[in-house]
Design a protein around this motif. Structure first.
Motif, PDB file in Angstrom:
ATOM      1  N   VAL A 223       0.828  -1.206   0.000  1.00 36.35           N
ATOM      2  CA  VAL A 223       0.000   0.000   0.000  1.00 36.35           C
ATOM      3  C   VAL A 223       0.867   1.263   0.000  1.00 36.35           C
ATOM      4  CG1 VAL A 223      -0.193   0.192   2.502  1.00 36.35           C
ATOM      5  CG2 VAL A 223      -2.035   1.046   1.064  1.00 36.35           C
ATOM      6  N   PRO A 224       0.464   2.304  -0.727  1.00 32.64           N
ATOM      7  CA  PRO A 224       1.249   3.546  -0.735  1.00 32.64           C
ATOM      8  C   PRO A 224       1.081   4.322   0.564  1.00 32.64           C
ATOM      9  CG  PRO A 224      -0.756   3.814  -2.009  1.00 32.64           C
ATOM     10  CD  PRO A 224      -0.696   2.367  -1.626  1.00 32.64           C
ATOM     11  N   TYR A 225       2.061   5.199   0.846  1.00 31.91           N
ATOM     12  CA  TYR A 225       2.022   5.982   2.080  1.00 31.91           C
ATOM     13  C   TYR A 225       0.819   6.917   2.145  1.00 31.91           C
ATOM     14  CZ  TYR A 225       6.707   4.677   3.604  1.00 31.91           C
ATOM     15  OH  TYR A 225       7.787   3.988   4.061  1.00 31.91           O
ATOM     16  N   HIS A 226       0.447   7.483   1.021  1.00 35.59           N
ATOM     17  CA  HIS A 226      -0.484   8.588   1.064  1.00 35.59           C
ATOM     18  C   HIS A 226      -1.949   8.172   1.000  1.00 35.59           C
ATOM     19  CE1 HIS A 226       0.509   7.957  -3.209  1.00 35.59           C
ATOM     20  NE2 HIS A 226      -0.769   8.178  -3.397  1.00 35.59           N
ATOM     21  N   VAL A 227      -2.267   6.919   1.294  1.00 32.92           N
ATOM     22  CA  VAL A 227      -3.668   6.520   1.431  1.00 32.92           C
ATOM     23  C   VAL A 227      -4.318   7.382   2.505  1.00 32.92           C
ATOM     24  CG1 VAL A 227      -5.136   4.722   2.422  1.00 32.92           C
ATOM     25  CG2 VAL A 227      -3.547   4.157   0.613  1.00 32.92           C
ATOM     26  N   LYS A 228      -5.479   7.914   2.194  1.00 38.79           N
ATOM     27  CA  LYS A 228      -6.225   8.728   3.152  1.00 38.79           C
ATOM     28  C   LYS A 228      -7.606   8.136   3.346  1.00 38.79           C
ATOM     29  CE  LYS A 228      -6.014  12.789   1.241  1.00 38.79           C
ATOM     30  NZ  LYS A 228      -6.120  14.267   1.066  1.00 38.79           N
ATOM     31  N   VAL A 229      -8.194   8.408   4.487  1.00 36.00           N
ATOM     32  CA  VAL A 229      -9.547   7.930   4.786  1.00 36.00           C
ATOM     33  C   VAL A 229     -10.390   9.120   5.204  1.00 36.00           C
ATOM     34  CG1 VAL A 229     -10.964   6.447   6.247  1.00 36.00           C
ATOM     35  CG2 VAL A 229      -8.714   5.646   5.480  1.00 36.00           C
ATOM     36  N   VAL A 230     -11.595   9.193   4.673  1.00 28.53           N
ATOM     37  CA  VAL A 230     -12.538  10.254   5.021  1.00 28.53           C
ATOM     38  C   VAL A 230     -13.838   9.607   5.490  1.00 28.53           C
ATOM     39  CG1 VAL A 230     -13.864  12.242   4.212  1.00 28.53           C
ATOM     40  CG2 VAL A 230     -11.548  11.844   3.341  1.00 28.53           C
ATOM     41  N   VAL A 231     -14.242   9.909   6.726  1.00 29.05           N
ATOM     42  CA  VAL A 231     -15.541   9.463   7.227  1.00 29.05           C
ATOM     43  C   VAL A 231     -16.561  10.541   6.903  1.00 29.05           C
ATOM     44  CG1 VAL A 231     -16.908   8.974   9.300  1.00 29.05           C
ATOM     45  CG2 VAL A 231     -14.624   7.981   9.050  1.00 29.05           C
ATOM     46  N   ASP A 232     -17.558  10.191   6.103  1.00 28.36           N
ATOM     47  CA  ASP A 232     -18.565  11.160   5.653  1.00 28.36           C
ATOM     48  C   ASP A 232     -19.810  11.180   6.533  1.00 28.36           C
ATOM     49  OD1 ASP A 232     -17.273  12.149   3.223  1.00 28.36           O
ATOM     50  OD2 ASP A 232     -17.526  10.112   2.477  1.00 28.36           O
ATOM     51  N   GLU A 233     -20.050  10.094   7.245  1.00 27.26           N
ATOM     52  CA  GLU A 233     -21.297  10.040   8.016  1.00 27.26           C
ATOM     53  C   GLU A 233     -21.168   9.102   9.200  1.00 27.26           C
ATOM     54  OE1 GLU A 233     -26.014   8.758   7.435  1.00 27.26           O
ATOM     55  OE2 GLU A 233     -24.652   8.771   5.699  1.00 27.26           O
ATOM     56  N   ILE A 234     -21.658   9.544  10.341  1.00 25.96           N
ATOM     57  CA  ILE A 234     -21.815   8.697  11.524  1.00 25.96           C
ATOM     58  C   ILE A 234     -23.206   8.984  12.067  1.00 25.96           C
ATOM     59  CG2 ILE A 234     -20.961   8.057  13.805  1.00 25.96           C
ATOM     60  CD1 ILE A 234     -18.267   9.273  13.059  1.00 25.96           C
ATOM     61  N   THR A 235     -24.109   8.038  11.932  1.00 27.49           N
ATOM     62  CA  THR A 235     -25.472   8.248  12.414  1.00 27.49           C
ATOM     63  C   THR A 235     -25.917   7.038  13.224  1.00 27.49           C
ATOM     64  OG1 THR A 235     -26.348   7.384  10.328  1.00 27.49           O
ATOM     65  CG2 THR A 235     -26.191   9.773  10.549  1.00 27.49           C
ATOM     66  N   GLU A 236     -26.806   7.295  14.156  1.00 26.23           N
ATOM     67  CA  GLU A 236     -27.342   6.218  14.983  1.00 26.23           C
ATOM     68  C   GLU A 236     -28.634   5.714  14.357  1.00 26.23           C
ATOM     69  OE1 GLU A 236     -28.283   5.194  19.675  1.00 26.23           O
ATOM     70  OE2 GLU A 236     -27.489   7.154  19.091  1.00 26.23           O
TER      71      GLU A 236
END
Length: 307
Positions: A223-236
């Motif tokens: 895997v490359p170093y610059h992998v990023k993760v974005v969480v767009d939603e957290i709902t119950e």
């Protein structure tokens, strides 16, 4: 988050930065010192990409006097930083040392030969006129042993300690030494108000980092170093009747929607054949979230190309 005047307690207080080359165990050490996973870990260098400010507190550290420490987990220092991302990581780590820091923990791994990173770090530390502790990590591993290569460094430090961050072993020696070094003052934070004991890690960022950790653990060196993760939603989601439970026992669900951002050439690799890898990443993340929070999660993961 600042504690009110009538709750202020006199304690040993201070900010302590951890510094060292990549993969010496700084993040594992911080996690075990504060008793909670605040920094992700993996065998991949540069897993930590920004400083993490973690809160340690012991209300009865010594003779009835408590101690509150802000441990700063810094990214590993690279010797060569021609790559823009590595240069930025080095600058982040060095910036912490020029902020208001009361002591330094310099972490070395005796199972790896001393490298040019040590020369770079020592050059930085020699300019700092604050207490410095040399921490020899991974003493649970007997071989390979390159301790002799680090022997000359002992004269550069006020104290030398040997620990295992992973096991953990002898971590009390670190907090005991800091109790002697740090000044007495007033507690700055009410730790009970933090969802996790980290000042600059929100629940959303914590989830993003956990997913990124599982990407590293699943793909390892690919895997490359610059992998990023974005969480767009957290709902119950509404609670529903759980299987095998008595009437009235309902289980709520936290729905999390997140994206893994990468280059075009790595997208298929992260998804895997028949989406097996992305399922594994999601399953590992969900399991850890449920164990640490006691809540149920549904995690929807997608992989997107970041231009």
């Amino acid at each position: 988050m600042l504690i009110s005047w009538y709750n202020r307690r006199h304690m040993k207080v201070g900010t302590v930065a951890l510094i060292g080359r990549p993969n010496t165990g700084k993040s594992t050490l911080v996690n075990n010192l504060v008793g909670h996973k605040v920094a992700i870990t993996s065998p991949k260098p540069q897993t930590t990409q920004f400083p993490i400010y973690a809160v340690y507190e012991d209300t009865e550290a010594g003779n009835g006097v408590g101690m509150q420490v802000i441990f700063v987990d810094t990214p590993g220092i690279f010797a060569k930083n021609k790559d823009a991302s590595r240069k930025g990581v080095n600058l982040e780590a060095e910036k912490v040392l020029h902020d208001e820091v009361d002591a330094i923990l310099y972490i070395v791994d005796h199972t790896r030969q001393r490298g040019s990173e040590e020369n770079r770090v020592l050059g930085i530390l020699r300019k700092l006129k604050i207490p410095k502790i040399l921490v020899i990590n991974k003493i649970d591993l007997k071989e390979p042993d390159y301790s002799a290569q680090y022997k000359f460094m002992e004269d550069e430090f006020d104290t030398v300690l040997q620990v295992s961050a992973l096991k953990p072993m002898n971590l009390g020696a670190i907090t005991a030494e800091l109790f002697e070094i740090l000044p007495e003052g007033e507690a700055l934070f009410d730790k009970s108000e933090l969802s996790i004991p980290a000042l600059n890690v929100s629940p959303t960022l914590h989830m993003e980092e956990l997913i990124r950790e599982k990407v590293f653990l699943t793909l390892r060196k690919e895997v490359p170093y610059h992998v990023k993760v974005v969480v767009d939603e957290i709902t119950e989601r509404p609670a529903k009747q759980s299987r095998g439970k008595k009437s009235g026992d309902k289980v709520g669900l936290l729905y999390v929607r997140a994206r893994i951002l990468t280059e075009h050439r790595y997208k298929k690799m992260i998804i895997g054949a028949n989406a097996q890898r992305i399922k594994q990443i999601g399953s590992m993340t969900r399991r850890e979230l449920e164990l640490s929070t006691g809540k149920k999660f549904y995690l929807e993961l997608t992989v997107e190309i970041e231009k």
